[in-house]
Scaffold this motif. Structure first.
Motif, PDB file in Angstrom:
ATOM      1  N   GLY A   1     -21.370 -63.290 -74.463  1.00 19.70           N
ATOM      2  CA  GLY A   1     -20.356 -62.261 -74.694  1.00 19.70           C
ATOM      3  C   GLY A   1     -19.742 -62.300 -76.081  1.00 19.70           C
ATOM      4  N   ARG A   2     -20.358 -63.077 -76.985  1.00 19.21           N
ATOM      5  CA  ARG A   2     -19.785 -63.234 -78.322  1.00 19.21           C
ATOM      6  C   ARG A   2     -20.887 -63.153 -79.374  1.00 19.21           C
ATOM      7  NH1 ARG A   2     -14.816 -64.420 -77.613  1.00 19.21           N
ATOM      8  NH2 ARG A   2     -14.281 -65.271 -79.628  1.00 19.21           N
ATOM      9  N   THR A   3     -20.482 -62.785 -80.580  1.00 21.04           N
ATOM     10  CA  THR A   3     -21.361 -62.861 -81.738  1.00 21.04           C
ATOM     11  C   THR A   3     -20.522 -63.294 -82.920  1.00 21.04           C
ATOM     12  OG1 THR A   3     -22.968 -61.693 -83.123  1.00 21.04           O
ATOM     13  CG2 THR A   3     -21.109 -60.388 -82.326  1.00 21.04           C
ATOM     14  N   LYS A   4     -20.995 -64.264 -83.642  1.00 22.10           N
ATOM     15  CA  LYS A   4     -20.252 -64.822 -84.786  1.00 22.10           C
ATOM     16  C   LYS A   4     -18.804 -65.116 -84.415  1.00 22.10           C
ATOM     17  CE  LYS A   4     -21.638 -61.552 -87.676  1.00 22.10           C
ATOM     18  NZ  LYS A   4     -21.787 -60.801 -88.912  1.00 22.10           N
ATOM     19  N   ARG A   5     -18.635 -65.732 -83.252  1.00 22.63           N
ATOM     20  CA  ARG A   5     -17.347 -66.201 -82.738  1.00 22.63           C
ATOM     21  C   ARG A   5     -16.362 -65.093 -82.339  1.00 22.63           C
ATOM     22  NH1 ARG A   5     -19.028 -70.982 -83.305  1.00 22.63           N
ATOM     23  NH2 ARG A   5     -19.132 -72.289 -85.133  1.00 22.63           N
TER      24      ARG A   5
ATOM     25  N   ALA B   1     -34.828 -64.891 -74.917  1.00 17.23           N
ATOM     26  CA  ALA B   1     -33.861 -64.419 -75.914  1.00 17.23           C
ATOM     27  C   ALA B   1     -32.598 -65.257 -75.820  1.00 17.23           C
ATOM     28  CB  ALA B   1     -33.532 -62.951 -75.674  1.00 17.23           C
ATOM     29  N   VAL B   2     -32.133 -65.715 -76.975  1.00 17.46           N
ATOM     30  CA  VAL B   2     -30.898 -66.499 -77.031  1.00 17.46           C
ATOM     31  C   VAL B   2     -29.924 -65.737 -77.903  1.00 17.46           C
ATOM     32  CG1 VAL B   2     -29.843 -68.697 -77.663  1.00 17.46           C
ATOM     33  CG2 VAL B   2     -32.187 -68.656 -76.767  1.00 17.46           C
ATOM     34  N   GLY B   3     -28.873 -65.195 -77.278  1.00 14.60           N
ATOM     35  CA  GLY B   3     -27.850 -64.464 -78.006  1.00 14.60           C
ATOM     36  C   GLY B   3     -27.695 -63.039 -77.520  1.00 14.60           C
ATOM     37  N   ASP B   4     -26.470 -62.552 -77.581  1.00 17.48           N
ATOM     38  CA  ASP B   4     -26.146 -61.223 -77.080  1.00 17.48           C
ATOM     39  C   ASP B   4     -26.788 -60.115 -77.909  1.00 17.48           C
ATOM     40  OD1 ASP B   4     -23.402 -61.522 -75.113  1.00 17.48           O
ATOM     41  OD2 ASP B   4     -23.962 -63.212 -76.359  1.00 17.48           O
TER      42      ASP B   4
ATOM     43  N   VAL C   1     -23.316 -67.596 -70.246  1.00 16.65           N
ATOM     44  CA  VAL C   1     -22.746 -68.884 -70.643  1.00 16.65           C
ATOM     45  C   VAL C   1     -21.269 -68.715 -70.969  1.00 16.65           C
ATOM     46  CG1 VAL C   1     -22.873 -70.766 -72.324  1.00 16.65           C
ATOM     47  CG2 VAL C   1     -24.975 -69.641 -71.553  1.00 16.65           C
ATOM     48  N   ASP C   2     -20.448 -69.516 -70.316  1.00 14.22           N
ATOM     49  CA  ASP C   2     -19.027 -69.594 -70.632  1.00 14.22           C
ATOM     50  C   ASP C   2     -18.906 -70.693 -71.690  1.00 14.22           C
ATOM     51  OD1 ASP C   2     -16.296 -69.848 -70.782  1.00 14.22           O
ATOM     52  OD2 ASP C   2     -16.047 -70.595 -68.737  1.00 14.22           O
ATOM     53  N   GLY C   3     -18.721 -70.293 -72.928  1.00 16.33           N
ATOM     54  CA  GLY C   3     -18.696 -71.240 -74.037  1.00 16.33           C
ATOM     55  C   GLY C   3     -19.597 -70.735 -75.140  1.00 16.33           C
ATOM     56  N   GLU C   4     -20.709 -71.430 -75.369  1.00 15.92           N
ATOM     57  CA  GLU C   4     -21.604 -71.050 -76.460  1.00 15.92           C
ATOM     58  C   GLU C   4     -23.047 -71.342 -76.079  1.00 15.92           C
ATOM     59  OE1 GLU C   4     -21.857 -73.099 -80.587  1.00 15.92           O
ATOM     60  OE2 GLU C   4     -20.214 -71.646 -80.699  1.00 15.92           O
ATOM     61  N   GLU C   5     -23.930 -70.379 -76.377  1.00 15.82           N
ATOM     62  CA  GLU C   5     -25.336 -70.525 -76.009  1.00 15.82           C
ATOM     63  C   GLU C   5     -26.260 -70.819 -77.185  1.00 15.82           C
ATOM     64  OE1 GLU C   5     -25.139 -67.997 -78.149  1.00 15.82           O
ATOM     65  OE2 GLU C   5     -24.972 -66.349 -76.748  1.00 15.82           O
TER      66      GLU C   5
END
Length: 191
Positions: A76-80, A53-56, A128-132
């Protein structure tokens, strides 16, 4: 929790940066690479093999449906924007690897973490610290035949790719079009 990027020092020349998404590929990547599903239970009925799975939000829906992904990559993010606290706690609980990966890039630490997560028998969550987001591409390229890679399609649902040789070949061709050190990228991904 281990920090994969702390296991190898970065050099002054940006040792951790491997690939950067070129502007001309951005629109192409907006197209889903598989069917879109909005119901996690129905999606899971089609899973027969490892689940990546990729994404929170994707990871959260799979957990809510009773299936912990074999590999989950979350940021820890969705749509920025930051995800709700309930989602953050659910998807980061038990995170075992923490790495840095800047937006629109694939870094050495995230590729090493993906490789390690794919090779372990225990469910592994990579924080991920940043973007996955882009990690779905090397996940498809490296996953075994029949594995399911699931990632979010904003405002539409979950894209489900059941990995085949053709999918791996297509991802390899796509990743070759990124800017950066593709030789080192493949050396790390293929281990």
């Amino acid at each position: 929790m281990t920090r994969d990027d702390d296991q190898r020092p970065a050099s002054a020349d940006g040792d951790d940066q491997l690939l950067v998404l070129p502007d001309e590929l951005r629109d192409e990547l907006k197209e889903p690479m598989g069917p879109i599903e909005t119901d996690a239970d129905r999606l899971l009925e089609a899973v027969d093999g490892p689940l990546i799975a990729v994404g929170d939000i994707v990871t959260y829906h799979l957990l809510q449906a009773g299936r912990r992904p074999d590999v989950a990559l979350v940021d820890g993010r969705t749509k920025r924007s930051a995800v709700d606290e309930e989602i953050r706690e659910a998807v980061t609980s038990g995170a075992s690897i923490e790495v840095r990966n800047p937006p629109a890039e694939l870094s050495a630490p995230v590729v090493r973490a993906l490789r390690r997560a794919l090779s372990t028998a225990e469910p592994t969550t990579v924080l991920v610290d940043g973007e996955e987001d882009l990690v779905a591409l090397p996940a498809i390229a490296a996953a075994p035949e029949g594995a399911s890679v699931v990632y979010g399609q904003p405002d539409e649902g979950m894209v489900h790719v059941v990995v085949t040789d053709d999918d791996r070949t297509a991802m390899r061709e796509l990743l070759e079009r990124f800017e950066g050190d593709t030789d080192r990228f493949w050396a790390l991904l293929d281990g």
